[in-house]
Design a protein around this motif. Structure first.
Motif, PDB file in Angstrom:
ATOM      1  N   GLN A 185       0.841  -1.189   0.000  1.00 42.94           N
ATOM      2  CA  GLN A 185       0.000   0.000   0.000  1.00 42.94           C
ATOM      3  C   GLN A 185       0.882   1.247   0.000  1.00 42.94           C
ATOM      4  O   GLN A 185       1.899   1.285   0.686  1.00 42.94           O
ATOM      5  CB  GLN A 185      -0.892   0.009   1.245  1.00 42.94           C
ATOM      6  N   VAL A 186       0.500   2.218  -0.782  1.00 46.04           N
ATOM      7  CA  VAL A 186       1.258   3.460  -0.891  1.00 46.04           C
ATOM      8  C   VAL A 186       0.499   4.561  -0.177  1.00 46.04           C
ATOM      9  O   VAL A 186      -0.697   4.764  -0.421  1.00 46.04           O
ATOM     10  CB  VAL A 186       1.471   3.846  -2.367  1.00 46.04           C
ATOM     11  N   GLN A 187       1.183   5.267   0.701  1.00 50.36           N
ATOM     12  CA  GLN A 187       0.588   6.418   1.378  1.00 50.36           C
ATOM     13  C   GLN A 187       1.329   7.682   0.936  1.00 50.36           C
ATOM     14  O   GLN A 187       2.548   7.666   0.750  1.00 50.36           O
ATOM     15  CB  GLN A 187       0.663   6.261   2.888  1.00 50.36           C
ATOM     16  N   LEU A 188       0.559   8.752   0.758  1.00 50.63           N
ATOM     17  CA  LEU A 188       1.103  10.008   0.253  1.00 50.63           C
ATOM     18  C   LEU A 188       0.797  11.130   1.225  1.00 50.63           C
ATOM     19  O   LEU A 188      -0.323  11.228   1.740  1.00 50.63           O
ATOM     20  CB  LEU A 188       0.482  10.334  -1.111  1.00 50.63           C
ATOM     21  N   VAL A 189       1.783  11.988   1.437  1.00 52.63           N
ATOM     22  CA  VAL A 189       1.610  13.134   2.326  1.00 52.63           C
ATOM     23  C   VAL A 189       2.150  14.381   1.621  1.00 52.63           C
ATOM     24  O   VAL A 189       3.347  14.461   1.321  1.00 52.63           O
ATOM     25  CB  VAL A 189       2.341  12.940   3.661  1.00 52.63           C
TER      26      VAL A 189
END
Length: 121
Positions: free
Chosen positions: A1-5
């Motif tokens: 899973q890729v999380q972006l901030v």
């Protein structure tokens, strides 16, 4: 899973500059096409800029020559350098990752939480 901030939004006067950053988690970042979208108040979401894994870039006509997308795969980050900003650039800016490269055709894009850019005098 890729999380972006995302980060880097704020208030700037017309003609000014801002640099937005988007930090991604995961080991597949270098393979992912990345996008910046924006959504002005009560308007539709607009694709602003795209950068592929091979660093090919595309821009909306409305930002051509003023906004530049770039990526730093060593730091899992994508950037949007915004110059000569106009009041009509005011919007929430979102970073998005195209996950079909790693998750197949049905994979949903990953999205950040957005960062607000306000251009006014």
């Amino acid at each position: 899973q890729v999380q972006l901030v995302e980060s880097g939004g704020g208030w700037v006067q017309p003609g000014g500059s801002l640099r937005l950053s988007c930090a991604a988690s995961g080991s597949a970042f270098s393979r992912l096409p990345m996008h910046w979208y924006r959504q002005p108040t009560v308007k539709q979401l607009e694709l602003v800029a795209t950068i592929t894994s091979g660093r090919t870039t595309n821009y909306a006509d409305s930002v051509m020559g003023r906004l530049t997308i770039s990526r730093d795969n060593a730091n899992n980050s994508v950037y949007l350098q915004m110059n000569n900003l106009k009041p009509e650039d005011t919007a929430v800016y979102y970073c998005s990752a195209d996950l079909t490269v790693i998750g197949g055709p049905s994979a949903q894009d990953a999205w950040g939480q957005g960062t607000l850019v306000t251009v006014s005098s």
